[in-house]
Design a protein around this motif. Structure first.
Motif, PDB file in Angstrom:
ATOM      1  N   MET A 323      54.045  45.998  53.131  1.00  0.00           N
ATOM      2  CA  MET A 323      52.806  45.280  52.822  1.00  0.00           C
ATOM      3  C   MET A 323      51.866  46.144  51.980  1.00  0.00           C
ATOM      4  SD  MET A 323      52.689  42.176  53.780  1.00  0.00           S
ATOM      5  CE  MET A 323      53.569  41.019  54.823  1.00  0.00           C
ATOM      6  N   MET A 324      51.733  47.403  52.343  1.00  0.00           N
ATOM      7  CA  MET A 324      50.863  48.290  51.565  1.00  0.00           C
ATOM      8  C   MET A 324      51.457  48.560  50.187  1.00  0.00           C
ATOM      9  SD  MET A 324      49.303  50.952  54.377  1.00  0.00           S
ATOM     10  CE  MET A 324      48.409  51.843  53.094  1.00  0.00           C
ATOM     11  N   TYR A 325      52.771  48.654  50.113  1.00  0.00           N
ATOM     12  CA  TYR A 325      53.443  48.794  48.820  1.00  0.00           C
ATOM     13  C   TYR A 325      53.134  47.588  47.938  1.00  0.00           C
ATOM     14  CZ  TYR A 325      57.281  48.712  45.448  1.00  0.00           C
ATOM     15  OH  TYR A 325      58.030  48.637  44.299  1.00  0.00           O
ATOM     16  N   GLY A 326      53.269  46.381  48.507  1.00  0.00           N
ATOM     17  CA  GLY A 326      52.982  45.169  47.747  1.00  0.00           C
ATOM     18  C   GLY A 326      51.544  45.105  47.284  1.00  0.00           C
ATOM     19  N   GLN A 327      50.616  45.545  48.130  1.00  0.00           N
ATOM     20  CA  GLN A 327      49.201  45.543  47.755  1.00  0.00           C
ATOM     21  C   GLN A 327      48.940  46.448  46.561  1.00  0.00           C
ATOM     22  OE1 GLN A 327      46.412  43.938  47.712  1.00  0.00           O
ATOM     23  NE2 GLN A 327      45.533  44.338  49.713  1.00  0.00           N
ATOM     24  N   THR A 328      49.525  47.641  46.562  1.00  0.00           N
ATOM     25  CA  THR A 328      49.290  48.575  45.449  1.00  0.00           C
ATOM     26  C   THR A 328      49.878  48.034  44.148  1.00  0.00           C
ATOM     27  OG1 THR A 328      51.310  49.843  45.933  1.00  0.00           O
ATOM     28  CG2 THR A 328      49.283  50.557  46.998  1.00  0.00           C
ATOM     29  N   ARG A 329      51.042  47.383  44.219  1.00  0.00           N
ATOM     30  CA  ARG A 329      51.659  46.859  42.990  1.00  0.00           C
ATOM     31  C   ARG A 329      50.915  45.625  42.481  1.00  0.00           C
ATOM     32  NH1 ARG A 329      53.166  51.362  44.399  1.00  0.00           N
ATOM     33  NH2 ARG A 329      55.201  52.186  43.756  1.00  0.00           N
ATOM     34  N   LEU A 330      50.327  44.859  43.383  1.00  0.00           N
ATOM     35  CA  LEU A 330      49.489  43.735  42.964  1.00  0.00           C
ATOM     36  C   LEU A 330      48.250  44.253  42.238  1.00  0.00           C
ATOM     37  CD1 LEU A 330      48.618  40.727  43.007  1.00  0.00           C
ATOM     38  CD2 LEU A 330      47.579  41.192  45.242  1.00  0.00           C
ATOM     39  N   PHE A 331      47.573  45.243  42.816  1.00  0.00           N
ATOM     40  CA  PHE A 331      46.415  45.840  42.159  1.00  0.00           C
ATOM     41  C   PHE A 331      46.793  46.422  40.802  1.00  0.00           C
ATOM     42  CE2 PHE A 331      43.565  46.834  46.096  1.00  0.00           C
ATOM     43  CZ  PHE A 331      43.223  45.492  46.140  1.00  0.00           C
ATOM     44  N   PHE A 332      47.974  47.050  40.736  1.00  0.00           N
ATOM     45  CA  PHE A 332      48.466  47.625  39.482  1.00  0.00           C
ATOM     46  C   PHE A 332      48.556  46.552  38.393  1.00  0.00           C
ATOM     47  CE2 PHE A 332      52.118  48.329  36.684  1.00  0.00           C
ATOM     48  CZ  PHE A 332      51.823  49.570  36.128  1.00  0.00           C
ATOM     49  N   ALA A 333      49.171  45.420  38.737  1.00  0.00           N
ATOM     50  CA  ALA A 333      49.352  44.348  37.753  1.00  0.00           C
ATOM     51  C   ALA A 333      48.020  43.744  37.324  1.00  0.00           C
ATOM     52  CB  ALA A 333      50.262  43.262  38.334  1.00  0.00           C
ATOM     53  N   MET A 334      47.132  43.491  38.269  1.00  0.00           N
ATOM     54  CA  MET A 334      45.842  42.883  37.939  1.00  0.00           C
ATOM     55  C   MET A 334      44.967  43.844  37.141  1.00  0.00           C
ATOM     56  SD  MET A 334      45.079  40.880  41.543  1.00  0.00           S
ATOM     57  CE  MET A 334      43.662  39.950  40.938  1.00  0.00           C
ATOM     58  N   SER A 335      45.036  45.125  37.458  1.00  0.00           N
ATOM     59  CA  SER A 335      44.273  46.125  36.718  1.00  0.00           C
ATOM     60  C   SER A 335      44.796  46.280  35.303  1.00  0.00           C
ATOM     61  CB  SER A 335      44.344  47.460  37.457  1.00  0.00           C
ATOM     62  OG  SER A 335      43.813  48.506  36.687  1.00  0.00           O
ATOM     63  N   ARG A 336      46.109  46.248  35.132  1.00  0.00           N
ATOM     64  CA  ARG A 336      46.702  46.378  33.806  1.00  0.00           C
ATOM     65  C   ARG A 336      46.285  45.230  32.897  1.00  0.00           C
ATOM     66  NH1 ARG A 336      53.090  47.057  33.678  1.00  0.00           N
ATOM     67  NH2 ARG A 336      52.926  44.964  34.558  1.00  0.00           N
ATOM     68  N   ASP A 337      45.951  44.102  33.487  1.00  0.00           N
ATOM     69  CA  ASP A 337      45.486  42.959  32.703  1.00  0.00           C
ATOM     70  C   ASP A 337      43.971  42.972  32.494  1.00  0.00           C
ATOM     71  OD1 ASP A 337      48.067  41.985  32.549  1.00  0.00           O
ATOM     72  OD2 ASP A 337      47.872  40.780  34.364  1.00  0.00           O
ATOM     73  N   GLY A 338      43.295  43.964  33.068  1.00  0.00           N
ATOM     74  CA  GLY A 338      41.855  44.082  32.888  1.00  0.00           C
ATOM     75  C   GLY A 338      41.030  43.344  33.922  1.00  0.00           C
ATOM     76  N   LEU A 339      41.686  42.658  34.863  1.00  0.00           N
ATOM     77  CA  LEU A 339      40.953  41.859  35.833  1.00  0.00           C
ATOM     78  C   LEU A 339      40.416  42.699  36.992  1.00  0.00           C
ATOM     79  CD1 LEU A 339      43.208  38.666  35.970  1.00  0.00           C
ATOM     80  CD2 LEU A 339      41.268  39.166  34.481  1.00  0.00           C
ATOM     81  N   LEU A 340      40.921  43.915  37.131  1.00  0.00           N
ATOM     82  CA  LEU A 340      40.406  44.894  38.085  1.00  0.00           C
ATOM     83  C   LEU A 340      40.186  46.213  37.349  1.00  0.00           C
ATOM     84  CD1 LEU A 340      42.602  44.292  41.301  1.00  0.00           C
ATOM     85  CD2 LEU A 340      40.208  43.648  40.961  1.00  0.00           C
ATOM     86  N   PRO A 341      39.382  47.128  37.886  1.00  0.00           N
ATOM     87  CA  PRO A 341      39.128  48.402  37.206  1.00  0.00           C
ATOM     88  C   PRO A 341      40.409  49.171  36.870  1.00  0.00           C
ATOM     89  CG  PRO A 341      37.562  48.085  38.974  1.00  0.00           C
ATOM     90  CD  PRO A 341      38.550  46.965  39.092  1.00  0.00           C
ATOM     91  N   ALA A 342      40.363  49.955  35.795  1.00  0.00           N
ATOM     92  CA  ALA A 342      41.540  50.631  35.258  1.00  0.00           C
ATOM     93  C   ALA A 342      42.149  51.646  36.209  1.00  0.00           C
ATOM     94  CB  ALA A 342      41.174  51.321  33.936  1.00  0.00           C
ATOM     95  N   VAL A 343      41.391  52.147  37.173  1.00  0.00           N
ATOM     96  CA  VAL A 343      41.907  53.173  38.081  1.00  0.00           C
ATOM     97  C   VAL A 343      43.124  52.667  38.857  1.00  0.00           C
ATOM     98  CG1 VAL A 343      40.376  52.497  39.994  1.00  0.00           C
ATOM     99  CG2 VAL A 343      41.255  54.841  39.874  1.00  0.00           C
ATOM    100  N   PHE A 344      43.211  51.373  39.076  1.00  0.00           N
ATOM    101  CA  PHE A 344      44.311  50.834  39.872  1.00  0.00           C
ATOM    102  C   PHE A 344      45.637  50.797  39.108  1.00  0.00           C
ATOM    103  CE2 PHE A 344      40.585  48.957  42.022  1.00  0.00           C
ATOM    104  CZ  PHE A 344      40.843  49.363  43.312  1.00  0.00           C
ATOM    105  N   SER A 345      45.610  50.959  37.802  1.00  0.00           N
ATOM    106  CA  SER A 345      46.854  50.927  37.019  1.00  0.00           C
ATOM    107  C   SER A 345      47.213  52.282  36.421  1.00  0.00           C
ATOM    108  CB  SER A 345      46.750  49.881  35.899  1.00  0.00           C
ATOM    109  OG  SER A 345      45.625  50.119  35.077  1.00  0.00           O
ATOM    110  N   GLN A 346      46.545  53.330  36.844  1.00  0.00           N
ATOM    111  CA  GLN A 346      46.883  54.674  36.375  1.00  0.00           C
ATOM    112  C   GLN A 346      48.121  55.173  37.109  1.00  0.00           C
ATOM    113  OE1 GLN A 346      43.392  57.110  36.835  1.00  0.00           O
ATOM    114  NE2 GLN A 346      42.161  55.890  35.421  1.00  0.00           N
ATOM    115  N   VAL A 347      49.141  55.568  36.350  1.00  0.00           N
ATOM    116  CA  VAL A 347      50.415  56.007  36.919  1.00  0.00           C
ATOM    117  C   VAL A 347      50.513  57.522  36.856  1.00  0.00           C
ATOM    118  CG1 VAL A 347      52.930  55.886  36.691  1.00  0.00           C
ATOM    119  CG2 VAL A 347      51.532  53.849  36.263  1.00  0.00           C
TER     120      VAL A 347
END
Length: 469
Positions: A323-347
């Motif tokens: 569940m926590m893995y899924g949450q981080t990957r969801l934030f990653f995808a939404m951040s990469r699209d600009g809908l959430l802050p960029a920090v969530f898609s930094q690899v």
């Protein structure tokens, strides 16, 4: 660009695939890993906790039919997920699929919905893990101070659920090490908990009494339906497999295998356990927190009951991990699209996982599970997941019409019949949920709409026709 055009702007599959190639997560997972992730996410509190309550209060021995009903809803939805996962192998699950089929506003709302599913479920599961862990410690004569045993409640003298916070940070550190390492740990834990369930079935089948099934459907079919809506929580998690798409070596082949196989294995386990459980113990005695262990204590198999309690802790740990893995990957995808802050898609350059996002998610989940009572909020998880299933099922039909030329490594059979059945089954389960749950869910979506118009719409990378900036 008009407001209507902004709300309905879509991402093409070509742009999604280009996005994946430009900023890759590390591809380390295969079909077996995905199947283990699915079983890890699905088999947990549902089989070890919800079976007893659902049998005693709603379905009786007909609980097996409740699992069949929920399982059918999930199988139809899983076939739709499998087509999307093989066609659009990109992180984000239903959020990403909705972006291609319906446009940005619907994608945001389903993403907001999945934040509820993964985030609240993670916090609730951590609280459940704490309860089992404290019970295990008590068996060894170890008792934590009352202030550290549960979320803040002045009347009971509790301040923080320390075991829940500890397990969340352990899982967070594991996820930050890398996907391969997390998958190996999950596989080991899944093998242990499936072995424990099989032990229960092998020992328990000898104590089944047919007379316990004589009043098979004491609450009528309405009870079976309510039981299905209740135990649906037990199936939540297979959709988390689709969030791993960008980290799979051969997603077109492996994603459908992982999604469908994990769901079928778990459904068979649920059916077998529910039949055995209600055969050992009269259904009206099963309204307990640990029904599987209780059943073995009931027939004086205390040594097996101890293994069951250990298996429950292991099972809940894997649910929390996925569940926590899924949450981080969801934030990653939404951040990469600009809908959430960029920090969530930094690899991270070494581990090739979103470590900062993982740490932030861990802190947030720890705060919720450690300090806030989540009983009522956790009930929203079921309706949020059903909402996602319905949209994905409709999306398959929409994308077949709007993008018929797409390469689909797996095709949902009998379209539009299967998607329609998924919508009907999931819709019926939504109808069976309490009214207060539906009202609460609408309130959550309303809050999401406010966040989108204040932040997401203004920062979207598709704004003014641009992408990727």
């Amino acid at each position: 660009m008009s407001l209507k055009e902004q709300l309905l702007r879509k991402k093409s599959v070509a742009s999604l695939m280009a996005q994946v190639e430009s900023r890759q997560l590390k591809k380390t997972l295969g079909a077996f890993d995905l199947t283990m992730l699915g079983i890890g996410a699905i088999v947990g509190t549902g089989i070890f906790v919800l079976t007893g309550v659902a049998a005693a209060e709603h379905a009786g021995p007909a609980l097996v039919l409740s699992f069949v009903l929920s399982g059918l809803a999930c199988v139809f939805a899983a076939l739709c997920y499998a087509e999307f996962a093989s066609t659009v192998p990109v992180s984000g699950s239903a959020y990403t699929y909705s972006y291609t089929a319906f446009g940005e506003l619907v994608a945001w709302m389903i993403g907001w919905d999945l934040i509820l599913e993964y985030g609240v479920a993670s916090a609730a599961v951590a609280s459940g893990w704490s309860g089992y862990a404290q019970g295990l410690l008590a068996g060894f004569g170890i008792h934590l101070p009352v202030a550290l045993t549960n979320a803040f409640d002045a009347s009971k003298g509790t301040i923080i659920d320390l075991p829940a916070v500890v397990i969340i940070f352990v899982i967070t550190l594991l996820l930050m090490k890398g996907t391969r390492e997390s998958a190996r740990f999950n596989t080991l834990m899944v093998i242990i908990k499936v072995a424990v369930i099989l032990l229960f079935l092998i020992v328990g089948i000898g104590y089944v009494k047919l007379e316990n099934w004589s009043s098979f459907m004491p609450f009528g079919f309405a009870g079976v339906a309510t039981g299905a809506a209740t135990v649906f929580f037990a199936f939540i998690g297979f959709d988390a497999v689709s969030t791993a798409a960008e980290e799979v070596r051969n997603p077109q082949r492996d994603m459908p295998i992982g999604i469908i196989t994990s769901l079928l294995v778990c459904t068979l386990l649920y059916i077998a356990v529910s039949l055995t459980l209600t055969g050992i113990v009269p259904y009206d005695m099963l309204n307990v927190k640990n029904p599987v262990a209780f059943a073995l204590n009931y027939v004086k198999q205390d040594w097996v009951a101890g293994f069951i309690s250990l298996g429950a802790i292991v099972g809940i740990t894997t649910v929390l991990l996925v569940m926590m893995y899924g949450q981080t990957r969801l934030f990653f995808a939404m951040s990469r699209d600009g809908l959430l802050p960029a920090v969530f898609s930094q690899v991270h350059p070494t581990t090739q996982v979103p470590r900062k996002s993982t740490l932030i998610v861990g802190i947030l989940v720890a705060i919720f599970s450690g300090l806030l009572p989540l009983n009522k909020l956790a009930e929203l998880t079921n309706i949020g997941t059903l909402f996602a299933f319905i949209l994905v099922s409709i999306g398959v039909v929409v994308l077949r019409r709007t993008n018929p030329e797409l390469r689909r490594a797996f095709r949902t059979p009998f379209v539009p019949l299967v998607p329609i059945l998924a919508v009907l089954f999931c819709g019926y389960l939504v109808y069976s949920l309490p009214a207060v749950t539906k009202i609460g869910f609408l309130g959550w979506l309303a809050a999401g709409a406010v966040v989108y118009f204040l932040y997401g719409r203004r920062h979207s990378h598709l704004r003014d026709g641009e992408y990727g900036k």
